[in-house]
Design a protein around this motif. Structure first.
Motif, PDB file in Angstrom:
ATOM      1  N   ASN A   1    -102.822 -61.572  30.051  1.00 37.39           N
ATOM      2  CA  ASN A   1    -102.397 -61.906  28.696  1.00 37.39           C
ATOM      3  C   ASN A   1    -102.883 -60.810  27.755  1.00 37.39           C
ATOM      4  N   SER A   2    -102.042 -60.422  26.815  1.00 35.14           N
ATOM      5  CA  SER A   2    -102.392 -59.381  25.852  1.00 35.14           C
ATOM      6  C   SER A   2    -102.508 -59.975  24.463  1.00 35.14           C
ATOM      7  N   ILE A   3    -103.458 -59.455  23.713  1.00 38.93           N
ATOM      8  CA  ILE A   3    -103.591 -59.871  22.312  1.00 38.93           C
ATOM      9  C   ILE A   3    -103.649 -58.621  21.463  1.00 38.93           C
ATOM     10  N   ILE A   4    -102.725 -58.511  20.535  1.00 41.31           N
ATOM     11  CA  ILE A   4    -102.677 -57.374  19.622  1.00 41.31           C
ATOM     12  C   ILE A   4    -102.990 -57.892  18.227  1.00 41.31           C
ATOM     13  N   ASN A   5    -103.905 -57.230  17.558  1.00 37.88           N
ATOM     14  CA  ASN A   5    -104.367 -57.697  16.252  1.00 37.88           C
ATOM     15  C   ASN A   5    -103.857 -56.817  15.118  1.00 37.88           C
ATOM     16  N   CYS A   6    -103.809 -57.419  13.956  1.00 44.38           N
ATOM     17  CA  CYS A   6    -103.349 -56.708  12.775  1.00 44.38           C
ATOM     18  C   CYS A   6    -104.042 -57.311  11.554  1.00 44.38           C
TER      19      CYS A   6
ATOM     20  N   TYR B   1     -95.112 -63.753   4.298  1.00 38.01           N
ATOM     21  CA  TYR B   1     -94.157 -63.699   5.405  1.00 38.01           C
ATOM     22  C   TYR B   1     -94.550 -62.528   6.273  1.00 38.01           C
ATOM     23  N   PHE B   2     -94.615 -62.759   7.590  1.00 39.24           N
ATOM     24  CA  PHE B   2     -95.130 -61.759   8.505  1.00 39.24           C
ATOM     25  C   PHE B   2     -94.246 -61.680   9.737  1.00 39.24           C
ATOM     26  N   ILE B   3     -94.109 -60.464  10.222  1.00 43.11           N
ATOM     27  CA  ILE B   3     -93.220 -60.242  11.367  1.00 43.11           C
ATOM     28  C   ILE B   3     -93.911 -59.313  12.357  1.00 43.11           C
ATOM     29  N   TRP B   4     -93.612 -59.522  13.621  1.00 43.03           N
ATOM     30  CA  TRP B   4     -94.001 -58.566  14.662  1.00 43.03           C
ATOM     31  C   TRP B   4     -92.748 -57.898  15.201  1.00 43.03           C
ATOM     32  N   TYR B   5     -92.863 -56.569  15.336  1.00 44.36           N
ATOM     33  CA  TYR B   5     -91.788 -55.779  15.906  1.00 44.36           C
ATOM     34  C   TYR B   5     -92.277 -55.066  17.163  1.00 44.36           C
TER      35      TYR B   5
ATOM     36  N   PHE C   1     -95.349 -52.034   6.773  1.00 48.29           N
ATOM     37  CA  PHE C   1     -95.674 -52.016   8.191  1.00 48.29           C
ATOM     38  C   PHE C   1     -97.086 -51.511   8.437  1.00 48.29           C
ATOM     39  N   GLY C   2     -97.724 -52.079   9.455  1.00 49.66           N
ATOM     40  CA  GLY C   2     -98.981 -51.542   9.936  1.00 49.66           C
ATOM     41  C   GLY C   2     -98.725 -50.298  10.769  1.00 49.66           C
ATOM     42  N   LYS C   3     -99.810 -49.674  11.226  1.00 46.64           N
ATOM     43  CA  LYS C   3     -99.686 -48.403  11.932  1.00 46.64           C
ATOM     44  C   LYS C   3     -99.256 -48.555  13.385  1.00 46.64           C
ATOM     45  N   GLY C   4     -99.369 -49.714  13.939  1.00 47.60           N
ATOM     46  CA  GLY C   4     -98.869 -49.932  15.285  1.00 47.60           C
ATOM     47  C   GLY C   4     -99.925 -49.832  16.364  1.00 47.60           C
ATOM     48  N   THR C   5     -99.712 -50.565  17.435  1.00 50.39           N
ATOM     49  CA  THR C   5    -100.563 -50.538  18.628  1.00 50.39           C
ATOM     50  C   THR C   5     -99.679 -50.262  19.824  1.00 50.39           C
ATOM     51  N   THR C   6    -100.067 -49.257  20.611  1.00 45.42           N
ATOM     52  CA  THR C   6     -99.321 -48.932  21.825  1.00 45.42           C
ATOM     53  C   THR C   6     -99.857 -49.755  22.984  1.00 45.42           C
ATOM     54  N   LEU C   7     -99.011 -50.588  23.543  1.00 38.88           N
ATOM     55  CA  LEU C   7     -99.381 -51.415  24.688  1.00 38.88           C
ATOM     56  C   LEU C   7     -98.885 -50.744  25.968  1.00 38.88           C
ATOM     57  N   SER C   8     -99.805 -50.503  26.889  1.00 41.33           N
ATOM     58  CA  SER C   8     -99.450 -49.923  28.191  1.00 41.33           C
ATOM     59  C   SER C   8     -99.751 -50.943  29.271  1.00 41.33           C
ATOM     60  N   VAL C   9     -98.752 -51.250  30.075  1.00 39.64           N
ATOM     61  CA  VAL C   9     -98.901 -52.248  31.126  1.00 39.64           C
ATOM     62  C   VAL C   9     -98.765 -51.557  32.470  1.00 39.64           C
ATOM     63  N   SER C  10     -99.797 -51.669  33.276  1.00 40.39           N
ATOM     64  CA  SER C  10     -99.753 -51.051  34.598  1.00 40.39           C
ATOM     65  C   SER C  10     -99.577 -52.127  35.663  1.00 40.39           C
ATOM     66  N   SER C  11     -98.808 -51.786  36.681  1.00 37.49           N
ATOM     67  CA  SER C  11     -98.526 -52.759  37.746  1.00 37.49           C
ATOM     68  C   SER C  11     -99.391 -52.513  38.968  1.00 37.49           C
TER      69      SER C  11
ATOM     70  N   CYS D   1     -97.018 -54.856  13.148  1.00 37.08           N
ATOM     71  CA  CYS D   1     -96.933 -56.024  12.295  1.00 37.08           C
ATOM     72  C   CYS D   1     -96.366 -55.569  10.952  1.00 37.08           C
ATOM     73  N   ALA D   2     -95.745 -56.486  10.242  1.00 37.03           N
ATOM     74  CA  ALA D   2     -95.204 -56.186   8.918  1.00 37.03           C
ATOM     75  C   ALA D   2     -95.436 -57.388   8.021  1.00 37.03           C
ATOM     76  N   GLU D   3     -95.618 -57.126   6.739  1.00 36.96           N
ATOM     77  CA  GLU D   3     -95.890 -58.188   5.777  1.00 36.96           C
ATOM     78  C   GLU D   3     -94.958 -58.054   4.584  1.00 36.96           C
ATOM     79  N   SER D   4     -94.769 -59.185   3.928  1.00 39.67           N
ATOM     80  CA  SER D   4     -93.892 -59.191   2.763  1.00 39.67           C
ATOM     81  C   SER D   4     -94.236 -60.389   1.890  1.00 39.67           C
ATOM     82  N   PRO D   5     -94.224 -60.204   0.566  1.00 35.35           N
ATOM     83  CA  PRO D   5     -94.382 -61.356  -0.319  1.00 35.35           C
ATOM     84  C   PRO D   5     -93.032 -62.015  -0.553  1.00 35.35           C
ATOM     85  N   LEU D   6     -92.873 -63.244  -0.105  1.00 38.80           N
ATOM     86  CA  LEU D   6     -91.587 -63.932  -0.217  1.00 38.80           C
ATOM     87  C   LEU D   6     -91.139 -64.089  -1.663  1.00 38.80           C
ATOM     88  N   LYS D   7     -92.112 -64.272  -2.533  1.00 40.64           N
ATOM     89  CA  LYS D   7     -91.754 -64.619  -3.908  1.00 40.64           C
ATOM     90  C   LYS D   7     -91.292 -63.422  -4.726  1.00 40.64           C
TER      91      LYS D   7
END
Lengths: 113, 114
Positions: free
Chosen positions: B18-23, B32-36, B104-114, B90-96
């Motif tokens: 399981n992976s957990i990416i923080n922002c 309002y928050f989104i993950w891309y 947008f945040g700076k981003g996290t590179t996820l590498s998955v090895s098999s 991650c990205a944030e926005s004020p709805l109002k």
């Protein structure tokens, strides 16, 4: 990406020349955005549009202008390209501009030499 | 699973973990928050969103957690697969505030090895 096309996909240009990037959408969304993406900075907003002929500046608008004469097209112009504008440029569209995610294009990689 | 307490630019995990990416977001007015997810050579792709009246939202293999007290957002990916390798923003926005663009945040590179 469905409904949004950026052109060109790649471009190399010389310092001091004007460059125009095009974003075309078929979704009839009101909001359109131009972002640039650079290592260490993530995505930064350049300009956005909330309707035909309605545009506003973003965080990094210096050296860029935009135009939106039709709902479907949003043009980004670099008036006189500089090496600091070498980047990947992404266009995004949104139906309502708030409370919704954006749909992004595939990007334009611009190199200024 | 592996997680990062603070935002780190890279995260490496084994397939099946399981992976957990923080922002950490910056604007207390954001509601309002989104993950891309962004794969190499492609534009960012919407994964999941959450509004500030929620603490948790689940999708298919993904869960977003929101802690408004400390302005923290996390993305949990269950049973991480090699196809999950990408940069996550991650990205944030004020709805109002109508017309305000996503930040947008700076981003996290996820590498998955098999």
């Amino acid at each position: 990406d469905a409904g949004i096309t950026q052109s060109p996909r790649h471009k190399v240009t010389e310092t001091g020349t004007p460059v125009t990037l095009r974003c075309h959408q078929t979704e009839n969304h009101r909001y359109m955005y131009w972002y640039r993406q650079d290592p260490g900075h993530g995505l930064r907003l350049i300009h956005y549009s909330y309707g035909v002929k309605d545009t506003d500046k973003g965080e990094v608008s210096d050296g860029y202008s935009v135009s939106r004469s039709k709902t479907e097209d949003f043009l980004l112009t670099l008036e006189s390209a500089t090496s600091s504008q070498t980047s990947v440029y992404f266009c995004a569209i949104s139906e309502s501009g708030q409370g919704n995610g954006y749909t992004f294009g595939s990007g334009t990689r611009l190199t200024v030499v | 699973g592996e997680s990062v307490g603070l935002h780190l630019p890279t995260l490496s995990v084994q397939e099946g973990d399981n992976s957990i990416i923080n922002c950490a977001y910056s604007n207390s007015a954001s509601d309002y928050f989104i993950w891309y997810k962004q794969e190499s050579g492609k534009g960012p792709q919407f994964i999941i969103d959450i509004r500030s009246n929620m603490d948790k939202r689940q999708g298919q293999r993904v869960t977003v957690l929101l802690n408004k007290t400390v302005k923290h957002l996390s993305l949990q990916i269950a049973a991480t697969q090699p196809g999950d390798s990408a940069v996550y923003f991650c990205a944030e926005s004020p709805l109002k505030q109508a017309g305000t663009a996503l930040i947008f945040g700076k981003g996290t590179t996820l590498s998955v090895s098999s």
